[in-house]
Motif scaffolding. Structure first.
Motif, PDB file in Angstrom:
ATOM      1  N   VAL A  93    -102.340 -89.365 -16.560  1.00 51.53           N
ATOM      2  CA  VAL A  93    -103.489 -89.554 -17.454  1.00 51.53           C
ATOM      3  C   VAL A  93    -104.621 -90.274 -16.731  1.00 51.53           C
ATOM      4  O   VAL A  93    -105.798 -89.919 -16.864  1.00 51.53           O
ATOM      5  CB  VAL A  93    -103.071 -90.341 -18.710  1.00 51.53           C
ATOM      6  CG1 VAL A  93    -104.277 -90.603 -19.609  1.00 51.53           C
ATOM      7  CG2 VAL A  93    -101.984 -89.593 -19.475  1.00 51.53           C
ATOM      8  N   TYR A  94    -104.268 -91.287 -15.932  1.00 52.58           N
ATOM      9  CA  TYR A  94    -105.275 -92.115 -15.270  1.00 52.58           C
ATOM     10  C   TYR A  94    -105.490 -91.753 -13.799  1.00 52.58           C
ATOM     11  O   TYR A  94    -106.297 -92.388 -13.126  1.00 52.58           O
ATOM     12  CB  TYR A  94    -104.883 -93.592 -15.374  1.00 52.58           C
ATOM     13  CG  TYR A  94    -105.043 -94.164 -16.761  1.00 52.58           C
ATOM     14  CD1 TYR A  94    -106.272 -94.648 -17.203  1.00 52.58           C
ATOM     15  CD2 TYR A  94    -103.967 -94.213 -17.644  1.00 52.58           C
ATOM     16  CE1 TYR A  94    -106.421 -95.176 -18.472  1.00 52.58           C
ATOM     17  CE2 TYR A  94    -104.107 -94.739 -18.925  1.00 52.58           C
ATOM     18  CZ  TYR A  94    -105.339 -95.219 -19.328  1.00 52.58           C
ATOM     19  OH  TYR A  94    -105.485 -95.734 -20.594  1.00 52.58           O
ATOM     20  N   GLY A  95    -104.782 -90.763 -13.285  1.00 49.99           N
ATOM     21  CA  GLY A  95    -104.962 -90.371 -11.892  1.00 49.99           C
ATOM     22  C   GLY A  95    -104.489 -91.438 -10.923  1.00 49.99           C
ATOM     23  O   GLY A  95    -105.235 -91.859 -10.030  1.00 49.99           O
ATOM     24  N   LEU A  96    -103.243 -91.866 -11.075  1.00 52.39           N
ATOM     25  CA  LEU A  96    -102.710 -92.973 -10.287  1.00 52.39           C
ATOM     26  C   LEU A  96    -101.620 -92.504  -9.332  1.00 52.39           C
ATOM     27  O   LEU A  96    -100.961 -91.490  -9.557  1.00 52.39           O
ATOM     28  CB  LEU A  96    -102.120 -94.042 -11.217  1.00 52.39           C
ATOM     29  CG  LEU A  96    -103.043 -94.613 -12.292  1.00 52.39           C
ATOM     30  CD1 LEU A  96    -102.260 -95.527 -13.217  1.00 52.39           C
ATOM     31  CD2 LEU A  96    -104.215 -95.349 -11.665  1.00 52.39           C
ATOM     32  N   ASP A  97    -101.432 -93.253  -8.267  1.00 51.89           N
ATOM     33  CA  ASP A  97    -100.251 -93.138  -7.424  1.00 51.89           C
ATOM     34  C   ASP A  97     -99.344 -94.319  -7.734  1.00 51.89           C
ATOM     35  O   ASP A  97     -99.825 -95.430  -8.010  1.00 51.89           O
ATOM     36  CB  ASP A  97    -100.624 -93.158  -5.940  1.00 51.89           C
ATOM     37  CG  ASP A  97    -101.173 -91.821  -5.464  1.00 51.89           C
ATOM     38  OD1 ASP A  97    -100.707 -90.780  -5.958  1.00 51.89           O
ATOM     39  OD2 ASP A  97    -102.073 -91.825  -4.598  1.00 51.89           O
ATOM     40  N   LEU A  98     -98.041 -94.075  -7.673  1.00 49.46           N
ATOM     41  CA  LEU A  98     -97.057 -95.126  -7.916  1.00 49.46           C
ATOM     42  C   LEU A  98     -96.294 -95.411  -6.635  1.00 49.46           C
ATOM     43  O   LEU A  98     -95.976 -94.495  -5.870  1.00 49.46           O
ATOM     44  CB  LEU A  98     -96.068 -94.700  -9.008  1.00 49.46           C
ATOM     45  CG  LEU A  98     -96.649 -94.259 -10.352  1.00 49.46           C
ATOM     46  CD1 LEU A  98     -95.522 -93.955 -11.331  1.00 49.46           C
ATOM     47  CD2 LEU A  98     -97.589 -95.308 -10.913  1.00 49.46           C
ATOM     48  N   PHE A  99     -95.985 -96.686  -6.433  1.00 54.47           N
ATOM     49  CA  PHE A  99     -95.265 -97.102  -5.235  1.00 54.47           C
ATOM     50  C   PHE A  99     -94.156 -98.077  -5.612  1.00 54.47           C
ATOM     51  O   PHE A  99     -94.238 -98.783  -6.625  1.00 54.47           O
ATOM     52  CB  PHE A  99     -96.218 -97.776  -4.236  1.00 54.47           C
ATOM     53  CG  PHE A  99     -97.383 -96.913  -3.845  1.00 54.47           C
ATOM     54  CD1 PHE A  99     -97.246 -95.933  -2.878  1.00 54.47           C
ATOM     55  CD2 PHE A  99     -98.617 -97.071  -4.460  1.00 54.47           C
ATOM     56  CE1 PHE A  99     -98.317 -95.126  -2.521  1.00 54.47           C
ATOM     57  CE2 PHE A  99     -99.696 -96.274  -4.117  1.00 54.47           C
ATOM     58  CZ  PHE A  99     -99.549 -95.293  -3.144  1.00 54.47           C
ATOM     59  N   VAL A 100     -93.135 -98.108  -4.766  1.00 54.38           N
ATOM     60  CA  VAL A 100     -92.069 -99.093  -4.927  1.00 54.38           C
ATOM     61  C   VAL A 100     -92.591-100.438  -4.425  1.00 54.38           C
ATOM     62  O   VAL A 100     -93.208-100.505  -3.355  1.00 54.38           O
ATOM     63  CB  VAL A 100     -90.820 -98.672  -4.128  1.00 54.38           C
ATOM     64  CG1 VAL A 100     -89.731 -99.740  -4.225  1.00 54.38           C
ATOM     65  CG2 VAL A 100     -90.301 -97.325  -4.628  1.00 54.38           C
ATOM     66  N   PRO A 101     -92.395-101.524  -5.165  1.00 54.66           N
ATOM     67  CA  PRO A 101     -92.858-102.836  -4.693  1.00 54.66           C
ATOM     68  C   PRO A 101     -92.186-103.218  -3.375  1.00 54.66           C
ATOM     69  O   PRO A 101     -91.070-102.770  -3.086  1.00 54.66           O
ATOM     70  CB  PRO A 101     -92.439-103.791  -5.820  1.00 54.66           C
ATOM     71  CG  PRO A 101     -92.283-102.920  -7.022  1.00 54.66           C
ATOM     72  CD  PRO A 101     -91.792-101.600  -6.504  1.00 54.66           C
ATOM     73  N   PRO A 102     -92.837-104.057  -2.574  1.00 58.36           N
ATOM     74  CA  PRO A 102     -92.267-104.433  -1.273  1.00 58.36           C
ATOM     75  C   PRO A 102     -91.087-105.388  -1.386  1.00 58.36           C
ATOM     76  O   PRO A 102     -90.400-105.641  -0.393  1.00 58.36           O
ATOM     77  CB  PRO A 102     -93.444-105.102  -0.563  1.00 58.36           C
ATOM     78  CG  PRO A 102     -94.285-105.652  -1.669  1.00 58.36           C
ATOM     79  CD  PRO A 102     -94.169-104.652  -2.786  1.00 58.36           C
ATOM     80  N   ILE A 103     -90.863-105.926  -2.569  1.00 58.19           N
ATOM     81  CA  ILE A 103     -89.793-106.900  -2.765  1.00 58.19           C
ATOM     82  C   ILE A 103     -89.112-106.624  -4.097  1.00 58.19           C
ATOM     83  O   ILE A 103     -89.739-106.095  -5.028  1.00 58.19           O
ATOM     84  CB  ILE A 103     -90.356-108.343  -2.737  1.00 58.19           C
ATOM     85  CG1 ILE A 103     -89.237-109.363  -2.598  1.00 58.19           C
ATOM     86  CG2 ILE A 103     -91.234-108.627  -3.941  1.00 58.19           C
ATOM     87  CD1 ILE A 103     -89.729-110.759  -2.275  1.00 58.19           C
ATOM     88  N   ALA A 104     -87.831-106.952  -4.169  1.00 58.80           N
ATOM     89  CA  ALA A 104     -87.090-106.741  -5.414  1.00 58.80           C
ATOM     90  C   ALA A 104     -87.603-107.696  -6.489  1.00 58.80           C
ATOM     91  O   ALA A 104     -87.714-108.904  -6.265  1.00 58.80           O
ATOM     92  CB  ALA A 104     -85.600-106.952  -5.177  1.00 58.80           C
ATOM     93  N   ILE A 105     -87.923-107.144  -7.640  1.00 61.76           N
ATOM     94  CA  ILE A 105     -88.375-107.928  -8.791  1.00 61.76           C
ATOM     95  C   ILE A 105     -87.350-107.732  -9.897  1.00 61.76           C
ATOM     96  O   ILE A 105     -86.974-106.600 -10.207  1.00 61.76           O
ATOM     97  CB  ILE A 105     -89.763-107.463  -9.273  1.00 61.76           C
ATOM     98  CG1 ILE A 105     -90.784-107.543  -8.138  1.00 61.76           C
ATOM     99  CG2 ILE A 105     -90.225-108.298 -10.466  1.00 61.76           C
ATOM    100  CD1 ILE A 105     -92.113-106.882  -8.464  1.00 61.76           C
ATOM    101  N   ASP A 106     -86.889-108.819 -10.471  1.00 62.39           N
ATOM    102  CA  ASP A 106     -85.884-108.701 -11.529  1.00 62.39           C
ATOM    103  C   ASP A 106     -86.401-107.789 -12.640  1.00 62.39           C
ATOM    104  O   ASP A 106     -87.513-107.987 -13.146  1.00 62.39           O
ATOM    105  CB  ASP A 106     -85.562-110.075 -12.122  1.00 62.39           C
ATOM    106  CG  ASP A 106     -84.773-110.951 -11.161  1.00 62.39           C
ATOM    107  OD1 ASP A 106     -84.151-110.396 -10.236  1.00 62.39           O
ATOM    108  OD2 ASP A 106     -84.798-112.185 -11.332  1.00 62.39           O
ATOM    109  N   PRO A 107     -85.619-106.778 -13.021  1.00 59.96           N
ATOM    110  CA  PRO A 107     -86.060-105.901 -14.112  1.00 59.96           C
ATOM    111  C   PRO A 107     -86.061-106.643 -15.440  1.00 59.96           C
ATOM    112  O   PRO A 107     -85.382-107.664 -15.605  1.00 59.96           O
ATOM    113  CB  PRO A 107     -85.016-104.779 -14.103  1.00 59.96           C
ATOM    114  CG  PRO A 107     -83.805-105.390 -13.490  1.00 59.96           C
ATOM    115  CD  PRO A 107     -84.305-106.400 -12.492  1.00 59.96           C
TER     116      PRO A 107
END
Length: 211
Positions: free
Chosen positions: A152-166
């Protein structure tokens, strides 16, 4: 993620019902339920008083959002892990209903001696999407929501560089409403819509970078 599907379901199964979505202030959800001003609240798992009932719904990891064409991420593939240097050097917009300048990701970064640059906070997730889509700021969103808004917004998604607690999203309601037939039926419809979101995780996003 919820209201469009719920609206369609209610129009078919219970056209006489009116559903109202309220933007409860997170720290006041207990008060709203105690006064029975709301039948159900959806929130991250937390300690609750004994009179509140709870139901685990789904866990959500986080994805990094950047606008397609952001010069700092143009050499990264959608779904790739964003390098620390890019993540920490780019300006961030932060979802912060209370105006906080730090979140879980900042705690994770601090443990490895890194920090990011939060230059803006917004009180709603849609604000993060709009800011990222029209600027070179980046942001973090729960993965399920990021997947939904990406095209919808024309975005790219990436995995964060560090583990973040879900985060674990739960549904909570007043014990007095536990056996009320209409409230119980509505809760079940909402839970049935949200539970399948538990199957969406970062492994699927990472595979898109290396099909």
């Amino acid at each position: 993620m919820l209201m469009p599907r719920l609206g369609d379901l209610l129009s078919r199964k219970a056209p006489g019902i009116r559903a109202q979505l309220l933007d409860l202030v997170p720290r006041h959800h207990v008060e709203s339920l105690e006064r029975q001003q709301a039948d159900l609240a959806l929130l991250p798992d937390t300690d609750l008083p004994d009179w509140m009932m709870r139901e685990p719904l789904f866990r959500s990891e986080y994805a990094v959002l950047a606008r397609r064409g952001n010069p700092a991420t143009k050499d990264l593939r959608h779904g790739e892990r964003m390098p620390f240097d890019i993540f920490c050097s780019l300006p961030h917009v932060l979802f912060a209903p209370h105006g906080d300048l730090t979140a879980q990701s900042d705690e994770a970064l601090a443990k490895v001696g890194r920090r990011r640059r939060v230059v803006m906070t917004v009180p709603v997730f849609s604000g993060v999407c709009r800011v990222v889509s029209e600027s070179d700021l980046i942001g973090l969103l729960p993965l399920q929501l990021a997947r939904k808004v990406q095209p919808v917004y024309g975005l790219d998604l990436f995995v964060p560089p560090i583990a973040i607690d879900p985060i674990q999203l739960i549904g909570v309601w007043h014990r007095k409403a536990d056996t009320a037939p209409m409230a119980a039926w509505m809760r079940q419809q909402i839970f049935d819509i949200l539970r399948p979101l538990d199957r969406i995780d970062l492994r699927g996003l990472a595979k898109e970078a290396n099909p």
